[in-house]
Design a protein around this motif. Structure first.
Motif, short mmCIF file in Angstrom:
data_model
loop_
_atom_site.label_atom_id
_atom_site.label_comp_id
_atom_site.label_asym_id
_atom_site.label_seq_id
_atom_site.Cartn_x
_atom_site.Cartn_y
_atom_site.Cartn_z
N ALA A 1 0.83 -1.21 0.00
CA ALA A 1 0.00 0.00 0.00
C ALA A 1 0.87 1.26 0.00
CB ALA A 1 -0.93 -0.01 1.21
N THR B 1 -1.66 -4.75 -3.65
CA THR B 1 -2.47 -4.27 -2.52
C THR B 1 -3.87 -4.88 -2.59
OG1 THR B 1 -1.22 -2.20 -2.53
CG2 THR B 1 -3.28 -2.23 -1.28
N TYR B 2 -4.44 -4.94 -3.78
CA TYR B 2 -5.74 -5.59 -3.92
C TYR B 2 -5.66 -7.07 -3.54
CZ TYR B 2 -8.33 -1.79 -6.20
OH TYR B 2 -9.00 -0.63 -6.47
N TYR C 1 -5.89 -7.14 0.09
CA TYR C 1 -7.27 -6.92 0.53
C TYR C 1 -8.07 -8.22 0.42
CZ TYR C 1 -6.61 -1.79 0.20
OH TYR C 1 -6.20 -0.49 0.36
N VAL D 1 -5.51 0.29 5.92
CA VAL D 1 -6.69 0.06 5.09
C VAL D 1 -7.47 1.35 4.91
CG1 VAL D 1 -8.82 -1.27 4.85
CG2 VAL D 1 -6.77 -2.36 5.80
N HIS E 1 -7.10 3.52 1.76
CA HIS E 1 -7.44 3.01 0.42
C HIS E 1 -7.92 4.13 -0.50
CE1 HIS E 1 -11.91 3.17 0.51
NE2 HIS E 1 -11.73 3.10 1.81
N LEU F 1 -12.81 -0.49 -2.15
CA LEU F 1 -13.14 -1.65 -1.31
C LEU F 1 -14.46 -2.30 -1.73
CD1 LEU F 1 -12.15 -0.43 2.28
CD2 LEU F 1 -10.79 -1.79 0.67
#
Length: 223
Positions: A122, A147-148, A151, A182, A185, A192
């Motif tokens: 991130a 980063t995704y 997640y 988080v 984001h 998200l």
């Protein structure tokens, strides 16, 4: 906590997620603490790369924590968090609810996943999105994709608790580690929408007393 405890000193700057996680932990334990803000740069008096701060943290990064009660100085958010837990969390407010070896390992592995994987990915997304002087779409796309991926890993874990907490049984230091990263984001221009349990957790945890107080404490220090 005893009223005889001298305020701890949390070294921070006005942006960035890592000092926030420590403030959340301090608020959860109701420990007295003060915020000392530093600026980016090498100014000898107030710069993170200046002589005064480098005497506290040779790496020139925040957070750092000074504890006048023990004389301990710590830096790196994982080390700071673990010091706070060992020294002051006598009621296990930040630890896993279970005390089996698996419970302890689960807490550690999620902490390290944030520190070594989600946080750095991130952070690099933010860097190539906002700060890199030369536009580099390949690097940005790589770090955004990673980063995704993180997640998605977090979504799978939170699905097990219905989006309530990362570890079963309630909020722990692990949630404090993840929350500020988080929360960024939107700044990273990442959505998200595909991670409903992450979204639910972020909203609900962000409404807790300790999280709101931590952000306010650092915000108030800037005024």
């Amino acid at each position: 906590m005893s009223s005889n405890i001298k305020p701890l000193i949390l070294h921070a700057h006005t942006t960035g997620p890592n000092p926030i996680k420590i403030a959340i932990a301090l608020e959860k334990l109701k420990l007295p603490y003060e915020i000392k803000l530093w600026e980016f740069g090498d100014n000898a008096e107030n710069g993170l790369k200046g002589a005064k701060f480098l005497a506290i943290n040779e790496n020139g990064r925040v957070p750092a924590l000074e504890d006048p009660n023990s004389g301990v100085v710590s830096w790196e958010s994982g080390a700071v968090m673990n010091y706070i837990r060992r020294k002051y969390d006598t009621e296990n407010k930040l630890g896993p609810q279970g005390q089996s070896e698996q419970d302890i390992v689960d807490s550690e592995k999620w902490e390290y996943f944030l520190l070594t994987t989600l946080g750095p990915m991130a952070g690099q997304t933010n860097w190539f999105r906002h700060y890199n002087e030369v536009k580099n779409e390949d690097a940005l796309n790589r770090y955004a994709a990673q980063t995704y991926r993180c997640y998605q890993v977090l979504e799978g874990q939170l699905k097990k608790t219905g989006g309530e907490s990362i570890l079963p049984g309630g909020y722990t230091a692990v949630d404090a580690h993840f929350e500020p990263w988080v929360r960024q984001h939107a700044y990273a221009q990442l959505s998200l929408d595909d991670y409903p349990n992450v979204s639910k957790w972020l909203k609900k945890y962000g409404e807790t007393e300790e999280v709101k107080a931590a952000y306010k404490k650092i915000q108030d220090a800037t005024s």
